[in-house]
Design a protein around this motif. Structure first.
Motif, short mmCIF file in Angstrom:
data_model
loop_
_atom_site.label_atom_id
_atom_site.label_comp_id
_atom_site.label_asym_id
_atom_site.label_seq_id
_atom_site.Cartn_x
_atom_site.Cartn_y
_atom_site.Cartn_z
N VAL A 251 0.84 -0.94 -0.07
CA VAL A 251 0.13 -0.05 0.11
C VAL A 251 0.92 1.27 0.04
O VAL A 251 0.74 2.18 -0.71
CB VAL A 251 -0.95 0.06 1.25
N ILE A 252 1.86 1.20 0.81
CA ILE A 252 2.76 2.43 1.00
C ILE A 252 4.35 1.69 0.42
O ILE A 252 4.72 0.74 0.91
CB ILE A 252 3.03 2.98 2.37
N ARG A 253 4.78 2.31 -0.41
CA ARG A 253 6.13 1.94 -1.02
C ARG A 253 7.14 2.58 -0.04
O ARG A 253 8.34 1.87 0.15
CB ARG A 253 6.29 2.12 -2.36
N GLY A 254 7.09 3.71 0.49
CA GLY A 254 8.23 4.45 1.01
C GLY A 254 7.92 5.61 1.74
O GLY A 254 6.84 6.00 1.53
N VAL A 255 8.71 6.06 2.57
CA VAL A 255 8.40 7.25 3.31
C VAL A 255 9.51 8.23 2.98
O VAL A 255 10.86 8.05 3.06
CB VAL A 255 8.48 6.95 4.91
N SER A 256 9.30 9.48 2.74
CA SER A 256 10.38 10.58 2.61
C SER A 256 10.08 11.79 3.54
O SER A 256 9.20 12.09 3.90
CB SER A 256 10.10 11.43 1.34
N THR A 349 1.56 3.57 -4.95
CA THR A 349 0.50 3.38 -5.66
C THR A 349 -0.78 2.68 -5.23
O THR A 349 -1.95 2.69 -5.59
CB THR A 349 0.75 2.96 -7.04
N GLY A 350 -0.37 1.83 -4.09
CA GLY A 350 -1.44 0.94 -3.64
C GLY A 350 -2.38 1.76 -2.98
O GLY A 350 -3.34 1.28 -2.63
N MET A 351 -2.30 2.84 -2.47
CA MET A 351 -3.29 3.83 -1.85
C MET A 351 -4.31 4.03 -2.80
O MET A 351 -5.35 4.27 -2.07
CB MET A 351 -2.47 5.51 -1.66
N ARG A 352 -4.28 3.81 -3.90
CA ARG A 352 -5.17 4.14 -4.94
C ARG A 352 -6.58 3.16 -4.38
O ARG A 352 -7.76 3.61 -4.66
CB ARG A 352 -4.88 3.92 -6.33
N SER A 353 -6.34 2.03 -4.35
CA SER A 353 -7.27 0.89 -3.80
C SER A 353 -7.51 0.78 -2.44
O SER A 353 -8.02 -0.21 -2.17
CB SER A 353 -6.85 -0.15 -4.86
N HIS A 354 -6.85 1.46 -1.64
CA HIS A 354 -6.99 1.33 -0.11
C HIS A 354 -7.76 2.36 0.67
O HIS A 354 -6.93 3.45 0.37
CB HIS A 354 -5.66 0.91 0.47
N SER A 355 -8.58 2.25 1.62
CA SER A 355 -9.10 3.27 2.50
C SER A 355 -8.13 3.24 3.69
O SER A 355 -7.51 2.33 4.17
CB SER A 355 -10.46 3.18 2.46
N VAL A 398 6.00 6.39 11.42
CA VAL A 398 5.40 6.03 10.23
C VAL A 398 5.91 4.75 9.65
O VAL A 398 5.13 4.04 9.12
CB VAL A 398 5.18 7.26 9.39
N HIS A 399 7.08 4.84 9.18
CA HIS A 399 7.78 3.47 8.83
C HIS A 399 7.18 2.22 9.53
O HIS A 399 6.89 1.29 8.60
CB HIS A 399 9.16 3.63 8.78
N ASP A 400 7.28 2.38 10.78
CA ASP A 400 6.94 1.20 11.72
C ASP A 400 5.49 0.98 11.47
O ASP A 400 5.09 -0.22 11.28
CB ASP A 400 7.22 1.39 13.14
N ALA A 401 4.66 1.76 11.50
CA ALA A 401 3.18 1.83 11.59
C ALA A 401 2.59 0.84 10.11
O ALA A 401 1.66 0.08 10.06
CB ALA A 401 2.33 3.07 11.51
N PHE A 402 3.17 1.24 8.99
CA PHE A 402 2.97 0.56 7.92
C PHE A 402 3.86 -0.82 7.60
O PHE A 402 3.77 -1.44 6.51
CB PHE A 402 3.29 1.34 6.52
N GLY A 403 4.53 -1.26 8.66
CA GLY A 403 5.48 -2.52 8.53
C GLY A 403 6.56 -2.59 7.30
O GLY A 403 6.70 -3.52 6.80
N LEU A 404 7.04 -1.40 7.06
CA LEU A 404 7.88 -1.18 5.68
C LEU A 404 9.11 -1.97 6.03
O LEU A 404 9.79 -2.19 4.86
CB LEU A 404 8.15 0.37 5.31
#
Ligand code: ADP
Ligand code: ASP
Ligand code: MG
Length: 409
Positions: A251-256, A349-355, A398-404
């Protein structure tokens, strides 16, 4: 035999030993039976040092002369890398931006590539030479030296790869690839095997300086697939390419993160047509890149307010551009400024299809005791501002929260 373009960044050519390492690496590629074209940056610190000297002479140096000055950094390294290759018996030749046929347009220090004429590069390649091309520079139609914006050697490499129709384009740097966040900040950041152009572009333009954002735009436009990898080891890097169905499903590829940002808020603007256009137009004319732009109407007085972020270094220029336009349009308007803020962006880009993606990010920041300033969203990015002192904690939360740090299914 493949034609391989290899770009070596500032750290990779940062000392004589590193320059020898670049030459050895290029020879290894040649010995595998390939033709090699290297694009090199100035040695690390050289461009900054030149800018510092210019500013010691003038607080507002001519941008034309800055271009003439800054282009010398890359010319030092192409000559040195070429000498290192020649010392090892390779028939190598250095090439400036002009000789590489990189024709540019736009403002000085921010040149954009207009077109490429690779005739001389082809001529040298046909004669069996190994080429070392200066990054970051081009020439205007009237023959002026142009530089391509900070990090612009990435753009040179992509443009050279496109114009030579190279089989492989490698961006060789001081990290092993593109990570889920800057590995210097988030220790458990994970190297991505692949990332789409759109995600790389959003990450680059929101602070992940591993690639210059305009170079990614150019790669997408001309379909140049490239790999970001280390110049110091042989670990596989990250492929940057068009999104495809088999890409890791995230859903999330990365954090900047982007530091040194400032917020400007203008209150007391009459709520009438054309106001925003005139105000933002004045900032655009001053060539200030606004980032987040948030506008609304205060219920209590019916006046509009605009808030936007920009790099702190543009604050003075923005105030100077705003004063005359506000004096004529809205004499009662007030400008408030706030420095010391940073921006955190989550991209995918996964955000497009996830709420619910924004909620996860905001909850993680709340749980870490980090206050959110402004919020903006696009189709594949959620960005917030936070106090600059908290930006690294915010990135980790935020990195942890999305399990990146973990591979997703
Ligand atoms: P070069 O001199 O090779 O052009 P840069 O310094 O421009 O290298 O870019 C490499 C740096 O980018 C890394 O050292 C790293 O700190 C930083 N960086 C920022 N975000 C990321 C990311 N998501 N993945 C990898 N590196 C990143
Ligand atoms: N030397 C230039 C800079 O420091 C270009 C580059 O390194 O890509 O921005
Ligand atoms: Mg760079």
């Amino acid at each position: 035999m493949a034609l391989i373009v290899q770009k070596y960044g500032g750290t990779s050519v940062g000392s004589i030993d590193r320059i020898r390492n670049v030459a050895a690496r290029m020879i290894r590629t040649r010995d595998e039976g390939h033709q090699v074209v290297a694009v090199v940056s100035a040695m690390s610190g050289v461009t900054d040092g030149l800018i510092k000297m210019a500013r010691e002479i003038s607080s507002n140096p001519s941008e034309r002369e800055l271009d003439v000055l800054l282009a010398t950094g890359e010319q030092q390294s192409i000559a040195l890398v070429t000498m290192a290759l020649q010392e090892l018996g390779v028939d190598a030749v250095s090439i400036t931006g002009r000789q590489a046929g990189i024709h540019t347009t736009g403002s000085h220090t921010r040149g954009r590539i207009l077109n490429m004429n690779p005739a001389l590069m082809h001529q040298f390649l046909n004669a069996g030479k190994t080429l070392v091309v200066a990054g970051f520079q081009g020439v205007t139609p009237d023959g002026m030296i142009h530089t391509l914006g900070r990090g612009g050697s990435d753009l040179t490499a992509i443009a050279v790869a496109a114009s030579l129709k190279a089989d492989v384009c490698q961006i060789l740097t001081d990290v092993d690839g593109v990570y889920t966040c800057d590995p210097r900040i988030v220790k458990n950041a994970r190297k991505l095997p692949e990332i789409s152009y759109d995600e790389m572009l959003e990450m680059a333009s929101s602070g992940s300086k591993v690639m210059q954002s305009r170079s990614v735009e150019f790669a997408k436009k001309f379909g140049v697939v490239f790999e970001v990898r280390s110049s110091l080891n042989d670990n596989p890097g990250t492929l940057v390419l068009e999104e495809h169905p088999h890409m890791e499903n995230a859903v999330i590829r990365g954090v900047s993160i982007e530091r040194s940002q400032a917020r400007v808020t203008i209150t007391g603007i009459p709520d009438t047509p054309g106001m925003s256009g005139r105000i933002l137009g004045a900032l655009a004319e001053a060539e200030i890149n606004l980032d987040m732009i948030i506008s609304n109407i205060a219920q209590h007085d019916g006046f509009a307010r605009h808030s936007f972020t920009m790099p702190s270094c543009d604050l003075g220029k923005a105030q100077a551009a705003l004063k005359p336009v506000l004096a004529s349009l809205a004499p009662d308007a007030k400008i408030e400024t706030e420095g010391g803020i940073a921006k955190l962006s989550a991209v995918g880009t996964g955000m497009r299809s996830h709420s619910g993606v924004a909620a996860i990010m905001f909850q993680a920041l709340g749980a870490a005791g980090i206050n959110i300033g402004m919020i903006s969203t696009s189709e594949i990015k959620i960005a917030v501002t936070v106090d600059e002192t908290q930006i690294e904690d915010a990135a980790r939360a935020v990195h942890d929260a999305f399990g990146l740090d973990k591979m997703s299914a």
